[in-house]
Design a protein around this motif. Structure first.
Motif, PDB file in Angstrom:
ATOM      1  N   UNK A 107       0.827  -1.202   0.000  1.00  0.00           N
ATOM      2  CA  UNK A 107       0.000   0.000   0.000  1.00  0.00           C
ATOM      3  C   UNK A 107       0.862   1.252   0.000  1.00  0.00           C
ATOM      4  N   UNK A 108       0.222   2.373  -0.375  1.00  0.00           N
ATOM      5  CA  UNK A 108       0.928   3.660  -0.407  1.00  0.00           C
ATOM      6  C   UNK A 108       1.462   3.997   0.980  1.00  0.00           C
ATOM      7  N   UNK A 109       0.612   3.818   2.015  1.00  0.00           N
ATOM      8  CA  UNK A 109       1.055   4.198   3.363  1.00  0.00           C
ATOM      9  C   UNK A 109       2.187   3.294   3.863  1.00  0.00           C
ATOM     10  N   UNK A 110       2.162   2.017   3.465  1.00  0.00           N
ATOM     11  CA  UNK A 110       3.242   1.108   3.882  1.00  0.00           C
ATOM     12  C   UNK A 110       4.562   1.487   3.192  1.00  0.00           C
ATOM     13  N   UNK A 111       4.453   1.883   1.908  1.00  0.00           N
ATOM     14  CA  UNK A 111       5.666   2.284   1.185  1.00  0.00           C
ATOM     15  C   UNK A 111       6.298   3.522   1.817  1.00  0.00           C
ATOM     16  N   UNK A 112       5.445   4.488   2.194  1.00  0.00           N
ATOM     17  CA  UNK A 112       5.954   5.742   2.766  1.00  0.00           C
ATOM     18  C   UNK A 112       6.514   5.497   4.174  1.00  0.00           C
ATOM     19  N   UNK A 113       5.874   4.572   4.899  1.00  0.00           N
ATOM     20  CA  UNK A 113       6.325   4.290   6.276  1.00  0.00           C
ATOM     21  C   UNK A 113       7.638   3.498   6.299  1.00  0.00           C
ATOM     22  N   UNK A 128       1.440   6.370  11.158  1.00  0.00           N
ATOM     23  CA  UNK A 128       0.798   7.674  11.403  1.00  0.00           C
ATOM     24  C   UNK A 128       1.561   8.782  10.683  1.00  0.00           C
ATOM     25  N   UNK A 129       2.887   8.745  10.789  1.00  0.00           N
ATOM     26  CA  UNK A 129       3.716   9.771  10.131  1.00  0.00           C
ATOM     27  C   UNK A 129       3.568   9.674   8.611  1.00  0.00           C
ATOM     28  N   UNK A 130       3.462   8.438   8.109  1.00  0.00           N
ATOM     29  CA  UNK A 130       3.311   8.230   6.662  1.00  0.00           C
ATOM     30  C   UNK A 130       1.995   8.836   6.175  1.00  0.00           C
ATOM     31  N   UNK A 131       0.938   8.620   6.954  1.00  0.00           N
ATOM     32  CA  UNK A 131      -0.373   9.170   6.561  1.00  0.00           C
ATOM     33  C   UNK A 131      -0.324  10.699   6.542  1.00  0.00           C
ATOM     34  N   UNK A 138      -1.029  15.866  -0.647  1.00  0.00           N
ATOM     35  CA  UNK A 138      -2.305  15.913  -1.341  1.00  0.00           C
ATOM     36  C   UNK A 138      -2.769  14.582  -1.904  1.00  0.00           C
ATOM     37  N   UNK A 139      -2.290  13.457  -1.333  1.00  0.00           N
ATOM     38  CA  UNK A 139      -2.817  12.148  -1.769  1.00  0.00           C
ATOM     39  C   UNK A 139      -4.138  11.922  -1.019  1.00  0.00           C
ATOM     40  N   UNK A 140      -5.194  11.641  -1.762  1.00  0.00           N
ATOM     41  CA  UNK A 140      -6.522  11.487  -1.151  1.00  0.00           C
ATOM     42  C   UNK A 140      -6.523  10.335  -0.152  1.00  0.00           C
ATOM     43  N   UNK A 141      -7.246  10.533   0.946  1.00  0.00           N
ATOM     44  CA  UNK A 141      -7.244   9.543   2.029  1.00  0.00           C
ATOM     45  C   UNK A 141      -7.709   8.169   1.545  1.00  0.00           C
ATOM     46  N   UNK A 142      -8.633   8.167   0.577  1.00  0.00           N
ATOM     47  CA  UNK A 142      -9.147   6.893   0.045  1.00  0.00           C
ATOM     48  C   UNK A 142      -8.033   6.037  -0.555  1.00  0.00           C
TER      49      UNK A 142
END
Lengths: 238, 265
Positions: A107-113, A128-131, A138-142
């Protein structure tokens, strides 16, 4: 305080199937200090991206030294052991490319984290920091829990930036990070670069539209052969 | 030109795996010639090369299934010292059963296809001396869960499972005892693309969460690019190039590596 000291760096490519050697750049020397921002300029093919990749050791230089002043002492990235380079990439050197290296079913959040987790953050805190970083760009929460492999180029680039810039590093290499970004993400990037500069991160970047970051640039290095357009920001054209 | 890289200075940990000058011939055929490599804690070392390059022979050596004509092999483990190739058959089997995990391309090589999946995993724990049924079942369940195997099917025999599920049982068996080294021999070859992605994701997660050192052999460069930190390129039993995964794919130095990378679709 010097972060990187480049001496006589030369890069070319041996194309064995053609029996030819193609030069990229020759005998480049310059230094960069903490909190300094250097813009690389030059015509297409002048070797801007090649220089960044050589500094990151994705490319092996033909000759020269890349002396990185790490927290553990000076390391020559041109000849350092692979595992040392990999370690520095996790802890002190970051590279923002034009493209996200998305992995299937991550997922996007896992990649950023991931950079935070690899540097020892607790999984939940990293998430949390990744989100927060995804929101900033500006990445949509969905989309946070979705797989970026199916995102548009612009959305992928936002994830890429969030991932690359989430952990303040000593040296940041930027290869056309504003390409395919909308205005909101572009301003978020500029704010983040300002923060990192204040934090003391040394930055070397290639920008297709350098006006976006004009006020942050300290020095310009022109890689065009026989160029004279290098120097302090106020003395040269971008 | 190829640059001679320094020995590590920042990474102070000793390599988990170290092989030096390993050579093996079968009659006139040189399967391996003077192969040396190291893998550091939590690192994934990818081995690529065409058929007959010696990559599978090397993996069998690392799993102590074969002995080379020359060369040494050591693992950074408190219980074993010296050259592992000098161990007798019993010591080799114990070491492989307890500290080295392997996932074969062909699940028939690694699993008892008609025994339950949980039983396959528990078998490894039994070899290590675990005797309590409750503990065996609980540990088997934990390993299957970590391999993202659906626990509702843990008592089904592998023969009734899909290829992707069989690979997960092999993986659970391989990691059940927290191995020092995980060997992967073409672990996703023959699987559907979507299943392949799932298995790769599981392996990546295991590497990051548990910092397991892995050696993966694959002819699929996409798999290597996704998983490996460093890549060793082999041809005709010799190592022709070794480097960081991005360097090997973006700036290959050796003529053969260039040919291999440029041949990727």
């Amino acid at each position: 305080m010097t972060v990187l000291d480049i001496k006589g760096l030369t890069k070319g490519f041996s194309l064995h199937h053609l029996g030819r050697h193609v030069g990229a750049f020759e005998d480049i020397s310059f230094s960069i200090a903490a909190g300094e921002f250097i813009l690389l300029k030059g015509a297409n093919g002048a070797g801007k991206s090649t220089l960044l990749r050589t500094l990151f050791r994705s490319y092996l230089p033909v000759s020269g030294e890349i002396l990185f002043h790490s927290c553990h002492g000076i390391v020559d990235l041109a000849s350092a052991a692979d595992v040392d380079v990999a370690y520095l990439r996790r802890t002190e050197i970051s590279f923002v490319t034009q493209f996200l290296n998305a992995r299937p079913r991550v997922s996007a959040e896992a990649l950023v984290a991931e950079p935070l987790r690899l540097s020892g953050w607790h999984a939940e805190a990293a998430l949390q920091a990744a989100r927060a970083a995804l929101k900033t760009f500006g990445v949509k929460q969905d989309l946070w829990a979705a797989y970026p492999t199916m995102f548009s180029g612009g959305e992928q680039q936002k994830v890429n930036l969030a991932r690359a810039l989430i952990l303040p590093q000593k040296l940041l290499l930027l290869d056309e990070p504003t390409a395919s970004l909308d205005a909101h993400a572009r301003s978020a990037l500029i704010v983040r670069i300002e923060e990192l500069k204040d934090h003391g991160t040394a930055m070397i970047g290639v920008f297709h539209h350098p006006d976006d970051v004009a006020h942050l640039i300290d020095r310009v290095i022109d890689l065009t052969p026989d160029a004279t357009n290098s120097g302090e920001r106020d003395d040269v054209d971008l | 030109m190829s640059i001679v890289l320094d020995a590590p200075r920042l990474v102070m940990s000793r390599p988990v795996l170290e092989i030096n000058n390993v050579s093996k011939s079968y009659g006139d055929v040189h399967a391996l010639h003077d192969v040396s490599a190291r893998a550091y804690p939590g690192e994934v070392l990818g081995i690529v090369g065409e058929s007959g390059s010696g990559k599978s022979t090397l993996l069998r050596m690392l799993n102590l299934e074969e002995t080379p004509d020359r060369g040494t092999y050591s693992l950074d483990l408190p219980e074993v010292e010296g050259n592992l190739f000098d161990l007798d058959r019993f010591a080799r089997r114990m070491l492989c059963a307890t500290r080295i995990g392997i996932v074969y391309q062909n699940p028939h090589l690694g699993l008892l296809m008609k025994h339950s999946s949980s039983g396959n995993v528990a078998e490894r724990l039994l070899v290590a001396g675990e005797r309590s049924f409750a503990v065996l079942r609980e540990k088997a369940q934990t390993a299957l869960d970590a391999s993202e195997f659906p626990l509702g099917r843990m008592d089904a025999p592998p023969i009734e499972l899909s290829g992707g599920m069989q690979q997960r049982v092999q993986l659970a068996k391989a990691i059940a005892l927290e191995p020092a080294l995980l060997l992967l021999d073409e672990p996703t070859t023959g699987l559907d693309v979507s299943v392949q992605a799932l298995v790769l994701d599981t392996l990546k997660r295991l590497q990051q969460d548990r910092e397991i050192t892995m050696v993966i052999v694959s002819h699929d460069l996409g798999v290597i690019r996704t998983l490996a930190d460093r890549v060793m390129v082999m041809r005709c039993g010799e190592v022709v190039e070794i480097g960081l995964v991005d360097q090997i794919f973006q700036d290959p130095q050796h003529p053969y590596t260039q040919q291999l990378v440029h041949a990727k679709l």
